[in-house]
Design an enzyme around this catalytic site. Structure first.
Site, PDB file in Angstrom:
ATOM      1  N   ASP A  98      35.280  23.954  47.082  1.00 58.66           N
ATOM      2  CA  ASP A  98      34.114  24.702  46.608  1.00 58.66           C
ATOM      3  C   ASP A  98      34.173  24.767  45.076  1.00 58.66           C
ATOM      4  O   ASP A  98      34.562  25.772  44.485  1.00 58.66           O
ATOM      5  CB  ASP A  98      34.077  26.101  47.214  1.00 58.66           C
ATOM      6  CG  ASP A  98      32.702  26.729  47.056  1.00 58.66           C
ATOM      7  OD1 ASP A  98      31.805  26.076  46.477  1.00 58.66           O
ATOM      8  OD2 ASP A  98      32.520  27.875  47.496  1.00 58.66           O
ATOM      9  N   CYS A 101      33.211  27.709  42.614  1.00 58.42           N
ATOM     10  CA  CYS A 101      33.030  28.971  43.316  1.00 58.42           C
ATOM     11  C   CYS A 101      33.261  30.031  42.238  1.00 58.42           C
ATOM     12  O   CYS A 101      34.166  29.886  41.406  1.00 58.42           O
ATOM     13  CB  CYS A 101      34.058  29.098  44.430  1.00 58.42           C
ATOM     14  SG  CYS A 101      33.814  30.561  45.413  1.00 58.42           S
ATOM     15  N   ASN A 205      33.871  33.730  52.932  1.00 59.86           N
ATOM     16  CA  ASN A 205      34.111  34.927  52.115  1.00 59.86           C
ATOM     17  C   ASN A 205      33.046  35.124  51.033  1.00 59.86           C
ATOM     18  O   ASN A 205      33.205  35.945  50.149  1.00 59.86           O
ATOM     19  CB  ASN A 205      35.519  34.898  51.494  1.00 59.86           C
ATOM     20  CG  ASN A 205      35.706  33.729  50.555  1.00 59.86           C
ATOM     21  OD1 ASN A 205      34.838  32.876  50.417  1.00 59.86           O
ATOM     22  ND2 ASN A 205      36.859  33.661  49.912  1.00 59.86           N
ATOM     23  N   HIS A 206      31.964  34.368  51.099  1.00 66.08           N
ATOM     24  CA  HIS A 206      30.901  34.522  50.102  1.00 66.08           C
ATOM     25  C   HIS A 206      30.033  35.744  50.448  1.00 66.08           C
ATOM     26  O   HIS A 206      29.837  36.057  51.610  1.00 66.08           O
ATOM     27  CB  HIS A 206      30.045  33.251  50.041  1.00 66.08           C
ATOM     28  CG  HIS A 206      30.834  32.087  49.532  1.00 66.08           C
ATOM     29  ND1 HIS A 206      30.504  30.788  49.787  1.00 66.08           N
ATOM     30  CD2 HIS A 206      31.960  32.046  48.781  1.00 66.08           C
ATOM     31  CE1 HIS A 206      31.386  29.992  49.210  1.00 66.08           C
ATOM     32  NE2 HIS A 206      32.286  30.733  48.595  1.00 66.08           N
ATOM     33  N   PHE A 207      29.516  36.391  49.418  1.00 70.76           N
ATOM     34  CA  PHE A 207      28.784  37.625  49.683  1.00 70.76           C
ATOM     35  C   PHE A 207      27.862  37.998  48.533  1.00 70.76           C
ATOM     36  O   PHE A 207      27.985  37.500  47.405  1.00 70.76           O
ATOM     37  CB  PHE A 207      29.769  38.791  49.918  1.00 70.76           C
ATOM     38  CG  PHE A 207      30.672  39.077  48.737  1.00 70.76           C
ATOM     39  CD1 PHE A 207      30.213  39.778  47.631  1.00 70.76           C
ATOM     40  CD2 PHE A 207      31.979  38.628  48.728  1.00 70.76           C
ATOM     41  CE1 PHE A 207      31.043  40.034  46.539  1.00 70.76           C
ATOM     42  CE2 PHE A 207      32.819  38.872  47.633  1.00 70.76           C
ATOM     43  CZ  PHE A 207      32.343  39.574  46.542  1.00 70.76           C
ATOM     44  N   HIS A 237      29.012  36.335  44.955  1.00 68.84           N
ATOM     45  CA  HIS A 237      30.169  35.436  45.059  1.00 68.84           C
ATOM     46  C   HIS A 237      29.759  34.221  45.883  1.00 68.84           C
ATOM     47  O   HIS A 237      29.506  34.329  47.082  1.00 68.84           O
ATOM     48  CB  HIS A 237      31.338  36.160  45.755  1.00 68.84           C
ATOM     49  CG  HIS A 237      32.515  35.265  46.024  1.00 68.84           C
ATOM     50  ND1 HIS A 237      33.262  35.325  47.172  1.00 68.84           N
ATOM     51  CD2 HIS A 237      33.073  34.283  45.275  1.00 68.84           C
ATOM     52  CE1 HIS A 237      34.223  34.428  47.119  1.00 68.84           C
ATOM     53  NE2 HIS A 237      34.140  33.777  45.983  1.00 68.84           N
ATOM     54  N   MET A 383      35.719  43.896  51.537  1.00 66.52           N
ATOM     55  CA  MET A 383      34.451  44.571  51.839  1.00 66.52           C
ATOM     56  C   MET A 383      34.499  46.094  51.713  1.00 66.52           C
ATOM     57  O   MET A 383      33.520  46.712  51.351  1.00 66.52           O
ATOM     58  CB  MET A 383      34.030  44.238  53.271  1.00 66.52           C
ATOM     59  CG  MET A 383      33.311  42.961  53.409  1.00 66.52           C
ATOM     60  SD  MET A 383      32.668  42.799  55.069  1.00 66.52           S
ATOM     61  CE  MET A 383      34.137  42.516  56.006  1.00 66.52           C
ATOM     62  N   HIS A 406      41.615  36.345  40.772  1.00 68.43           N
ATOM     63  CA  HIS A 406      40.188  36.176  41.087  1.00 68.43           C
ATOM     64  C   HIS A 406      39.710  37.084  42.205  1.00 68.43           C
ATOM     65  O   HIS A 406      38.534  37.076  42.555  1.00 68.43           O
ATOM     66  CB  HIS A 406      39.894  34.722  41.439  1.00 68.43           C
ATOM     67  CG  HIS A 406      40.185  34.349  42.869  1.00 68.43           C
ATOM     68  ND1 HIS A 406      41.379  34.590  43.492  1.00 68.43           N
ATOM     69  CD2 HIS A 406      39.394  33.729  43.800  1.00 68.43           C
ATOM     70  CE1 HIS A 406      41.330  34.141  44.733  1.00 68.43           C
ATOM     71  NE2 HIS A 406      40.148  33.628  44.957  1.00 68.43           N
ATOM     72  N   GLY A 407      40.619  37.851  42.800  1.00 70.33           N
ATOM     73  CA  GLY A 407      40.215  38.717  43.907  1.00 70.33           C
ATOM     74  C   GLY A 407      41.428  39.424  44.462  1.00 70.33           C
ATOM     75  O   GLY A 407      42.446  39.572  43.765  1.00 70.33           O
TER      76      GLY A 407
END
Lengths: 483, 140
Positions: A98, A101, A205-207, A237, A383, A406-407
């Site tokens: 990706d 991303c 995991n995109h949102f 994201h 989330m 990054h997360g």
């Protein structure tokens, strides 16, 4: 097998695997993590993958591993590696499928108390009007000519067509466009996959996430970013969708032969690479930039759709429903950057896979607005947990090629999360905490449960203690839209 | 390779922190490839089909068996994403680095999980006394 004995402790949050640990390592490995995170990380192949990454030709400095690390494919997630231009390589697997991303944060002047009664409506509208889910088609379908324009122009294409403001471009990494992208280096399959997907979120995991600024830690920097306590924000994201996936697939395939041509020996075929100055390497770079530009444009189109929805939902209910850009950054990308290695400034190709830039004040590569503060570093949590807005530092330039986490980083496998957590129970639990969840698949929702991720606060604590970034603000989610 | 009782499906999901991974086996290359395809489809959570049958012929030439496997699975993935086609009858012949065959299937209405790509992560087809085995990591 990597064990605790392989690590040399630098501080409570920094560790080194020395180059001598394995014969084929070209450089050592610098891990940013607490001891507890390190011990948990030994349970999968993260560090074995980091060591494999340290065998790439032409590496300089050290391979860097961020605290949100976890096992990926070939190269670990949370990995950073820099190769020198003269004898270094580029590895598509060290960037990921990706390509570009990334995360975008927008902020409104709407206070949460004004918006509270509209959040469910807002979540429903975002879910209905921002396409998400597996293979979702975007809001815009492109002709071949338009697709080539998006490849070359990135967010500038969106600006030309009325989907972006000048400020949006200025506050996007690389102004939303990498130069020298060449659509001729992209396969027909990739074009076909991309042309219907612009303006779509995807899945996994995109949102899209509606957040509230819960706490400010650095008032001056938060003001520069337009962040005020209680303000409603939107985080996006996503990446380059099937277009980027296909480009990476094509070049990982082609580079299987390139490593034979250039007599490069690697411990894992997913790390295949080509010399930066070879025709194969140059072709991948030109194609990767097309995917990167597509991703910048994709997040821009989604932001534009979200703006319309905010205006419509909050019309007459808030004095100004506009969403303004804070920043847009990439976390799967290779970039040509200047860094100081052994007291000399050299130009290198920095591979970041699940790691963001964290450039400090005064960098020529960040927007004018952030020259005095450093660039925003956006760290989404899971989330149900906080997300963080940090700011880049000079220390990061010295320690990590100007990179940061990054997360939160995954802790449980998707299958384990699905076994242990019910999607419908999770949605009810989060809604009980005041977080509206909209998803096309309850089954996939459980895979993204908060329990499946590390504690983002602990990850952030590591980068703060190591000096890779500074705290600016903490955000609290109130609505999450997932594919 | 892992030690456990193998189900008759020809594949089993194995742990991976971020992505999805399968251990696949088969008495010969053809069975291995078909089981890998079935395993990949099982990860995608496909449901609801249209009635019309679709048929196509494939020919793939690669430089080794691992590349042949990745290209074969990538083709099935691309057909699913682009044309919503799911093939439940796969007949293939593999000779060295060449694969040819016939795919029969139907259109899918819903897919709940995305696979971005088939990776080469430590990809090595192993010859065992019972046939072939391979671990495949899928980027999701």
């Amino acid at each position: 097998m990597v064990t605790m004995n392989d690590f040399h402790k630098i501080t409570g949050f920094e560790w080194e695997i020395p180059r001598k640990t394995r014969k084929d390592l070209r450089v050592g490995i610098h891990v940013f993590a607490s001891q507890e995170m390190l011990l948990k990380g030994l349970k999968d192949r993260s560090f074995e993958q980091a060591m494999n990454a340290a065998t790439l030709p032409g590496l300089v400095g050290e391979v860097v591993v961020m605290p949100d690390f976890h096992q990926g494919y070939g190269f670990p997630i949370g990995g950073v590696a820099a190769t020198q231009l003269s004898n270094g390589v580029i590895s598509p697997g060290a960037i990921g499928y990706d390509i570009n991303c990334g995360v975008r944060l927008l902020v409104s002047s709407i206070q949460f108390e004004q918006a509270r009664s509209q959040i469910e409506i807002l979540a429903n509208r975002l879910f209905q009007e921002c396409p998400s889910g597996v293979g979702a088609k975007g809001t815009i379908s492109l002709t071949k000519t338009e697709m080539d324009q998006v490849c070359r122009e990135g967010s500038r294409w969106a600006f030309k067509h009325g989907f972006a403001t000048q400020e949006d471009l200025e506050l996007t990494e690389d102004s939303g466009c990498l130069e020298d992208a060449d659509p001729l280096k992209v396969s027909v399959n990739a074009h076909e996959r991309g042309k219907t997907q612009l303006g779509s979120l995807g899945s996994g995991n995109h949102f899209l996430e509606v957040d509230v600024v819960e706490e400010i830690f650095d008032k001056r920097t938060a003001e520069a970013m337009g962040l005020n306590t209680g303000s409603v924000c939107l985080m996006i994201h996503c990446g380059s969708r099937g277009f980027g996936h296909q480009i990476c697939t094509d070049y990982v395939h082609d580079f299987q032969m390139a490593i034979q041509k250039y007599r490069i020996q690697l411990p894992d075929r997913e790390l295949v690479c080509a010399p930066l100055n070879s025709p194969e390497g140059q072709a991948y770079i030109a194609a990767m930039r097309c995917a990167a530009n597509f991703a910048f444009c994709n997040r821009q189109i989604l932001a534009n759709s979200a703006r319309s929805i905010f205006r419509s939902v909050f019309n007459g209910k808030a004095c100004n429903p506009d969403l303004l850009m804070v920043y847009d950054l990439a976390h799967n990308m290779a970039k040509f950057e200047n860094h100081i290695i052994e007291n000399k400034q050299i130009r290198v190709c920095v591979h970041r896979k699940g790691a963001t830039r964290s450039f400090g004040p005064g960098s020529g590569d960040i927007p004018d607005r952030y020259q005095e503060t450093g660039q925003p570093v956006l760290v989404p949590g899971s989330m149900g947990s906080s997300s963080w807005v940090l700011v880049g530092t000079q220390t990061a330039m010295i320690k990590s090629f100007g990179s940061c986490c990054h997360g939160a980083g995954r802790a449980l496998s998707r299958s384990q999360a699905k076994r242990e957590i019910s999607g419908s129970e999770l949605r009810s639990r989060l809604q009980g905490k005041g977080i509206f969840i909209k998803t096309g698949s309850l089954s996939s929702l459980s895979e993204e449960a908060p329990e499946a991720y590390k504690e983002v606060d602990e990850v952030v604590q590591c980068v703060i203690e190591s000096g890779l970034a500074k705290k600016v603000a903490r955000l609290r989610p109130v609505a999450v839209i997932k594919g | 390779m892992m030690d456990f009782i193998k189900p008759s499906s020809g594949y089993i999901e194995i742990p991976h922190t971020a992505d999805r991974a399968l251990l696949v086996w088969g008495k010969d290359a053809e069975t291995l490839f078909i089981n890998a395809a079935k395993g990949m489809y099982s990860l995608l959570l496909i449901h609801d089909f249209e009635d019309e049958m679709i048929e196509r012929v494939i020919n793939i030439r690669e430089f080794d068996q691992e590349s042949l496997l990745v290209s074969f699975l990538s083709l099935l993935l691309l057909e699913l994403e682009e044309k919503k086609l799911f093939y439940d009858q796969i007949s293939i012949q593999i000779k060295g680095k060449n694969l040819k065959g016939q795919l029969i299937g139907k259109k899918v209405k819903n897919v709940d999980r995305e696979i971005k790509a088939i990776t080469y992560n430590n990809l090595k087809i192993q010859n065992t006394k019972n046939g072939n085995e391979v671990e495949i990591v899928f980027d999701v």
